[in-house]
Design an enzyme around this catalytic site. Structure first.
Site, short mmCIF file in Angstrom:
data_model
loop_
_atom_site.label_atom_id
_atom_site.label_comp_id
_atom_site.label_asym_id
_atom_site.label_seq_id
_atom_site.Cartn_x
_atom_site.Cartn_y
_atom_site.Cartn_z
N GLY A 13 -3.37 0.04 -0.54
CA GLY A 13 -4.42 0.36 0.65
C GLY A 13 -3.75 1.18 1.67
CB THR B 150 -4.42 6.52 1.91
OG1 THR B 150 -3.41 6.53 1.03
CG2 THR B 150 -4.86 7.62 2.31
CD1 TRP B 151 -10.27 2.62 4.13
CD2 TRP B 151 -10.07 0.80 2.59
NE1 TRP B 151 -11.36 1.81 3.93
CE2 TRP B 151 -11.16 0.87 3.08
CE3 TRP B 151 -9.61 -0.06 1.96
CZ2 TRP B 151 -12.06 -0.06 2.91
CZ3 TRP B 151 -10.54 -1.02 1.25
CH2 TRP B 151 -11.81 -1.06 1.91
CG HIS C 228 5.30 2.28 1.41
ND1 HIS C 228 4.13 1.77 1.73
CD2 HIS C 228 5.26 3.62 1.06
CE1 HIS C 228 3.25 2.78 1.30
NE2 HIS C 228 4.22 3.86 1.07
NE ARG D 249 -6.03 -2.09 -4.92
CZ ARG D 249 -6.20 -0.85 -5.39
NH1 ARG D 249 -5.48 0.02 -5.29
NH2 ARG D 249 -7.42 -0.69 -6.04
CB SER E 267 -2.97 1.86 -7.86
OG SER E 267 -3.01 2.97 -7.25
CE1 TYR F 142 -7.99 -0.48 -1.56
CE2 TYR F 142 -9.01 -1.93 -2.90
CZ TYR F 142 -8.48 -0.74 -2.56
OH TYR F 142 -9.27 0.37 -3.16
P1 PAP Z 1 0.28 4.93 -1.05
O1 PAP Z 1 0.94 3.59 -0.73
O2 PAP Z 1 1.05 5.70 -1.88
O3 PAP Z 1 0.03 5.89 0.02
P2 PAP Z 1 -2.20 3.77 -1.29
O4 PAP Z 1 -3.13 4.50 -0.35
O5 PAP Z 1 -1.59 2.23 -0.87
O6 PAP Z 1 -0.88 4.72 -1.60
O7 PAP Z 1 -3.16 3.47 -2.73
C1 PAP Z 1 -3.67 4.27 -3.36
C2 PAP Z 1 -4.89 3.52 -3.68
O8 PAP Z 1 -5.69 3.21 -2.55
C3 PAP Z 1 -5.71 4.24 -4.85
O9 PAP Z 1 -6.12 3.07 -5.62
P3 PAP Z 1 -6.54 3.11 -7.00
O10 PAP Z 1 -5.55 3.73 -7.73
O11 PAP Z 1 -6.95 1.75 -7.55
O12 PAP Z 1 -8.00 3.92 -7.21
C4 PAP Z 1 -6.80 4.95 -4.00
O13 PAP Z 1 -8.02 5.06 -4.80
C5 PAP Z 1 -7.03 3.80 -3.14
N1 PAP Z 1 -7.84 4.36 -1.98
C6 PAP Z 1 -7.47 5.48 -1.32
N2 PAP Z 1 -8.15 5.65 -0.03
C7 PAP Z 1 -9.31 4.65 -0.29
C8 PAP Z 1 -10.48 4.12 0.60
N3 PAP Z 1 -10.77 5.09 1.73
N4 PAP Z 1 -11.12 3.03 0.31
C9 PAP Z 1 -10.55 2.28 -0.61
N5 PAP Z 1 -9.64 2.58 -1.42
C10 PAP Z 1 -8.98 3.67 -1.39
#
Ligand code: PAP
Length: 339
Positions: free
Chosen positions: A91, A93-94, A153, A175, A183, A241
């Site tokens: 999570g 990016t979120w 990270h 998460r 993911s 998350y």
């Molecule tokens: P990172 O650590 O490489 O930056 P990160 O953002 O932690 O990645 O993880 C991406 C996951 O967050 C994706 O999950 P999924 O593969 O299960 O779909 C992505 O879809 C999800 N994600 C990104 N933005 C949001 C958001 N705004 N709300 C909820 N989930 C999100």
């Protein structure tokens, strides 16, 4: 606040690694001998991973053992800093989007919501990682930019001593490891780096459960931050998350309060919380990031796949699921972590 000049951060820009991270080559070289002595094993996508302080790291990249060592050696925390810590795919990016929107809401107020940086810029470019910033020519962590917002990270133990010694705030998002694994798996399929070997889900499950992932083992990473949050809840906020998904508005309020930017009654009455929830929603950010690249070989849309809780149940076998449950139960024994 360290806000990059977003006008120069177009979603379609494709800087070359040597242009974007001109200090990287020197950093990789600086620690070559040191890491040669670390335990090494093959892990995620066939990469060589190095064990340091109980965690696995890739090498020869911006997210690597070398940049971690460089951050440890050179980064100086300020007491007003904010750090967003996560395991990849948990999570990040979120959380970046939410914290950026909360902290900067006066600067980009509701009236100008359509011009908000998050509507044109990948959250990863609005909030830099410590690990990538250290390799830039001009790191954004300039002394005049306070308070500063960073992501990392890095495991808790690996954070630079100055962060441990300061009273800056750390938000950690964890998460469900099953969703994290799935993911990671889909993320890997979208990467086009020649050094990576594609893995089946079975193979990825194998390395994941052994902890052989960048910044793994997952469970130990979570545990350290969780313990830090129980020891000093005013310094470390631990969120999941899943909880963020279940009740985003209340969790955003909690986040704002923890960061020292609580919502006023007037803001709440005017819907400021809901505006941020909407702005940072999966749907909004996915649409904004459907084109362009985050960095070479990594498209913006790779960070927005499903954004759901429990999607693992469509992909993992019962045996995999049970195996993960067993590890989680054992590793999180005695800890009140609900995912
Ligand atoms: P990172 O650590 O490489 O930056 P990160 O953002 O932690 O990645 O993880 C991406 C996951 O967050 C994706 O999950 P999924 O593969 O299960 O779909 C992505 O879809 C999800 N994600 C990104 N933005 C949001 C958001 N705004 N709300 C909820 N989930 C999100």
């Amino acid at each position: 606040m360290s806000i990059p000049d977003v006008s120069s951060l177009s979603l379609t820009s494709k800087p070359k690694p040597e242009e974007e991270y001109p200090n990287l080559a020197a950093i990789l070289d600086r620690y070559k001998e040191k890491i040669a002595a670390f335990p090494k094993e093959k892990g995620w996508m066939g990469l060589d991973l190095y064990m340091y302080q109980g965690f696995w790291y890739t090498s020869q990249d911006v997210f690597s053992i070398e940049t971690t060592l460089a951050v440890q050696e050179t980064f100086q925390a300020h007491s007003t800093d904010i750090y967003l810590a996560t395991q990849p795919k948990s999570g990040t990016t979120w959380l970046k989007a939410l914290a950026f929107a909360v902290v900067n809401r006066k600067r980009y107020n509701n009236i100008t919501l359509s011009t908000h940086p998050l509507l044109s810029t990948n959250p990863h470019k609005c909030v830099p990682f410590l690990e990538t910033d250290v390799a830039k020519k001009t790191p954004t962590y300039l002394p005049e930019n306070q308070p500063r917002l960073y992501a990392t990270h890095m495991p808790y133990i690996a954070l630079p001593q100055s962060i441990h010694d300061s009273c800056c705030r750390i938000v950690y998002m964890c998460r469900n490891p099953k969703d994290v694994l799935v993911s990671w798996f889909h993320f890997g399929k979208k990467l086009s780096h020649t050094l990576l070997t594609q893995m089946t889900l079975d193979e990825m499950f194998e390395v994941y459960t052994k902890g052989l992932m960048p910044y793994g083992p997952h469970w130990d990473h979570v545990k350290e931050y969780y313990k830090a949050s129980t020891e000093d809840p005013t310094r470390v906020l631990f969120v999941t998350y899943e909880d963020m998904k279940k009740d985003t508005a209340n969790k955003v309020k909690q986040l704002a309060e923890f960061l020292g930017y609580p919502f006023t009654e007037e803001e709440e009455a005017n819907g400021a919380v809901e505006d941020i929830v909407r702005l940072c929603s999966f749907e909004t950010l996915k649409e904004v990031n459907k084109t362009g690249n985050f960095r070479q070989g990594v498209a913006n849309d790779t960070f927005f796949r499903e954004g759901k809780v429990g999607g693992w149940s469509n992909e993992l076998t019962d045996e995999m699921s049970q195996n993960m449950d067993d590890i989680t139960t054992e590793k999180f024994q005695g800890l009140d972590i609900s995912i």
